[in-house]
Write an enzyme that holds these catalytic residues in place. Structure first.
Site, mmCIF file in Angstrom:
data_model
loop_
_atom_site.group_PDB
_atom_site.id
_atom_site.type_symbol
_atom_site.label_atom_id
_atom_site.label_comp_id
_atom_site.label_asym_id
_atom_site.label_seq_id
_atom_site.Cartn_x
_atom_site.Cartn_y
_atom_site.Cartn_z
ATOM 1 C CB SER A 47 -2.226 -5.863 3.321
ATOM 2 O OG SER A 47 -0.894 -6.302 3.513
ATOM 3 C CG HIS A 48 -1.041 -9.785 5.467
ATOM 4 N ND1 HIS A 48 -0.946 -9.031 4.312
ATOM 5 C CD2 HIS A 48 -1.399 -11.023 5.076
ATOM 6 C CE1 HIS A 48 -1.224 -9.793 3.272
ATOM 7 N NE2 HIS A 48 -1.507 -11.006 3.704
ATOM 8 C CD GLU A 188 -1.229 -2.567 -0.151
ATOM 9 O OE1 GLU A 188 -1.016 -3.240 0.873
ATOM 10 O OE2 GLU A 188 -1.319 -1.329 -0.133
HETATM 11 P P1 NDP Z 1 5.223 -4.665 0.436
HETATM 12 O O1 NDP Z 1 5.243 -4.387 -1.010
HETATM 13 O O2 NDP Z 1 4.421 -3.789 1.316
HETATM 14 O O3 NDP Z 1 6.696 -4.671 1.052
HETATM 15 C C1 NDP Z 1 7.631 -5.582 0.649
HETATM 16 C C2 NDP Z 1 8.937 -5.446 1.376
HETATM 17 O O4 NDP Z 1 9.694 -4.454 0.696
HETATM 18 C C3 NDP Z 1 8.858 -5.012 2.828
HETATM 19 O O5 NDP Z 1 9.888 -5.682 3.518
HETATM 20 C C4 NDP Z 1 9.103 -3.507 2.715
HETATM 21 O O6 NDP Z 1 9.618 -2.916 3.885
HETATM 22 C C5 NDP Z 1 10.081 -3.432 1.598
HETATM 23 N N1 NDP Z 1 10.056 -2.150 0.916
HETATM 24 C C6 NDP Z 1 8.979 -1.460 0.486
HETATM 25 N N2 NDP Z 1 9.376 -0.317 -0.122
HETATM 26 C C7 NDP Z 1 10.722 -0.292 -0.053
HETATM 27 C C8 NDP Z 1 11.714 0.627 -0.503
HETATM 28 N N3 NDP Z 1 11.385 1.754 -1.121
HETATM 29 N N4 NDP Z 1 13.013 0.334 -0.264
HETATM 30 C C9 NDP Z 1 13.361 -0.807 0.369
HETATM 31 N N5 NDP Z 1 12.472 -1.708 0.814
HETATM 32 C C10 NDP Z 1 11.165 -1.465 0.594
HETATM 33 O O7 NDP Z 1 4.794 -6.199 0.646
HETATM 34 P P2 NDP Z 1 3.582 -6.996 0.004
HETATM 35 O O8 NDP Z 1 2.392 -6.092 -0.087
HETATM 36 O O9 NDP Z 1 4.035 -7.693 -1.195
HETATM 37 O O10 NDP Z 1 3.324 -8.059 1.160
HETATM 38 C C11 NDP Z 1 2.778 -7.619 2.402
HETATM 39 C C12 NDP Z 1 2.635 -8.778 3.342
HETATM 40 O O11 NDP Z 1 1.691 -9.681 2.824
HETATM 41 C C13 NDP Z 1 3.898 -9.582 3.585
HETATM 42 O O12 NDP Z 1 4.155 -9.578 4.965
HETATM 43 C C14 NDP Z 1 3.569 -10.978 3.093
HETATM 44 O O13 NDP Z 1 4.104 -12.042 3.857
HETATM 45 C C15 NDP Z 1 2.066 -10.978 3.182
HETATM 46 N N6 NDP Z 1 1.487 -11.945 2.257
HETATM 47 C C16 NDP Z 1 1.025 -13.122 2.761
HETATM 48 C C17 NDP Z 1 0.513 -14.071 1.900
HETATM 49 C C18 NDP Z 1 0.067 -15.398 2.399
HETATM 50 O O14 NDP Z 1 -0.327 -16.231 1.613
HETATM 51 N N7 NDP Z 1 0.101 -15.670 3.673
HETATM 52 C C19 NDP Z 1 0.410 -13.828 0.458
HETATM 53 C C20 NDP Z 1 0.948 -12.560 0.053
HETATM 54 C C21 NDP Z 1 1.455 -11.652 0.930
HETATM 55 P P3 NDP Z 1 8.613 -2.007 4.808
HETATM 56 O O15 NDP Z 1 7.623 -2.982 5.384
HETATM 57 O O16 NDP Z 1 9.520 -1.394 5.820
HETATM 58 O O17 NDP Z 1 7.984 -0.998 3.902
HETATM 59 O O1 PYC Z 2 -2.556 -10.892 0.547
HETATM 60 O O2 PYC Z 2 -2.165 -12.258 -1.115
HETATM 61 C C1 PYC Z 2 -2.490 -12.029 0.062
HETATM 62 C C2 PYC Z 2 -2.787 -13.172 0.949
HETATM 63 C C3 PYC Z 2 -3.102 -14.435 0.606
HETATM 64 C C4 PYC Z 2 -3.282 -15.144 1.761
HETATM 65 C C5 PYC Z 2 -3.086 -14.301 2.791
HETATM 66 N N1 PYC Z 2 -2.771 -13.101 2.272
#
Ligand code: NDP
Ligand code: PYC
Length: 338
Positions: A47-48, A188
């Site tokens: 996703s990123h 996502e």
């Molecule tokens: P995920 O739901 O993919 O993962 C969240 C975290 O939980 C990861 O560290 C992951 O490790 C861990 N995890 C997942 N499954 C398990 C499990 N079964 N047991 C233990 N740990 C687990 O993350 P999101 O989709 O919520 O976010 C993805 C990315 O999006 C992030 O890097 C976030 O910074 C980015 N983001 C950026 C935004 C922005 O404004 N800039 C806004 C929102 C999100 P693993 O990766 O090893 O699976």
């Molecule tokens: O995936 O929610 C998101 C997001 C917002 C800004 C960058 N990524």
């Protein structure tokens, strides 16, 4: 994976910089963005990774970002490092301020970086892992756009507001987590839409406030926080710490700033760093063993530590020299420069 293509690791930065420079990012910003996309894609953070080139492209097209601004660091003798991104993407500002954050953390035991006036598109773990790589614990938070309803609400007030944490582990990969406080990151949901897949229940409501599993209805309606009122409260905390506390915008204000033109949210970022040596009174090494006992007990029961999937993906992709992405993603990226 069905219908995927391989991209050689060497090509990830080249594909990215070509798109970024062509749309108007200067060399320094294009290179910093490409590095971040490489780092994320290498770890199969779909996703990123390369997918976020669409957001970076749209941000430039929306006409509000400065693709060349150099960040400016404020002088201070306290434990706060302030850096002004001056209307550009966040990455160069964080890069410039990071050595100062590390130095202040070593001096004071705890320090914070406040980044102002930045567009933000990226994952947070690469930045907190820079802290754990030098033996510090780190946390980072950002707001985004007000796409997410608070628990009990039906319309977007909060951002997807990610929270990242990294803890140094001697001789091992750090303990790191990084997740949106929305049930799903916006990126996502966009990937589910591209794949034509329904969302799980509990991720979003439609524009009428009714539960939906349709990705487009979710994007048009409101996303939900994870963990009901608990995720909602964490998300509000992130709005406050990375918004008013550091004199920057909330997700609602970021949305207003965008004036419906699309692109990455515009706001601030906070990064906190802790020195285990100073917090423990010089007993960090002894306490490492206690942290390791905690991790061992988790893993021994068959549970996995966060980021383990990512670290395994990195090792696999480094060994084979390529990443796999959906064929349609590469086609659509090529169209950006056509
Ligand atoms: P995920 O739901 O993919 O993962 C969240 C975290 O939980 C990861 O560290 C992951 O490790 C861990 N995890 C997942 N499954 C398990 C499990 N079964 N047991 C233990 N740990 C687990 O993350 P999101 O989709 O919520 O976010 C993805 C990315 O999006 C992030 O890097 C976030 O910074 C980015 N983001 C950026 C935004 C922005 O404004 N800039 C806004 C929102 C999100 P693993 O990766 O090893 O699976
Ligand atoms: O995936 O929610 C998101 C997001 C917002 C800004 C960058 N990524």
């Amino acid at each position: 994976m069905a219908d995927t293509v391989r991209i050689n690791l060497n090509d990830i930065r080249e594909i990215s910089t070509e798109i970024l420079e062509k749309v108007g990012y200067g060399r320094n910003h294009a290179s910093a963005i490409a590095d971040m996309l490489y780092t994320c894609q290498l770890d199969d953070c779909q996703s990123h990774g390369l997918f976020r080139l669409f957001m970076c492209h749209e941000t430039m097209k929306a006409g509000k970002i400065d693709g060349n601004a150099e960040p400016v660091l404020a002088e201070s003798d306290n434990a706060i490092v302030r850096v002004d991104a001056r209307g550009a993407m966040s990455l160069l500002a964080v890069e410039k301020a990071m050595p100062h954050l590390i130095a202040k953390t070593r001096k004071f035991g705890i320090a914070a970086m406040a980044v102002n006036n930045c567009f933000h598109f990226s994952a947070l773990w690469p930045e907190v892992e820079q802290l754990s790589a030098v033996g510090l614990a780190g946390m980072s938070m950002v707001p985004s756009h007000s796409w997410v309803a608070p628990a009990g609400g039906t319309r977007g007030t909060l951002g997807t507001n990610p929270l990242a944490f990294s803890w140094p582990r001697s001789g091992r990969s750090p303990f790191t987590f990084d997740f949106a406080t929305s049930a799903f990151a916006r990126g996502e949901i966009e990937l589910y839409k591209r794949a034509g897949k329904p969302l799980p229940e509990g991720v979003a409501v439609d524009a009428n406030g009714a539960p939906t599993t349709d990705p487009q209805a979710a994007l048009d309606g409101a996303m939900l926080t994870f963990g009901s009122y608990k995720g909602s409260a964490l998300s509000i905390m992130i709005e406050l710490l990375a918004g008013p506390l550091i004199d920057d915008l909330t997700s609602m204000e970021s949305m207003e700033f965008a004036e419906g033109k699309g692109g990455a949210p515009y706001h601030g970022q906070i990064i906190l760093a802790f020195d285990p040596e100073q917090f423990s009174g010089g007993k960090a090494a002894a306490n490492d063993a206690r942290a390791e006992r905690l991790f061992a007990d988790i893993v021994d029961q068959g549970a996995r530590l966060p980021s383990q999937r990512r670290f395994e993906a990195r090792k696999r992709n480094q060994e084979r020299g390529y990443v796999e992405v959906p064929a349609a993603l590469l086609d659509d990226l090529r169209n950006l420069t056509a």
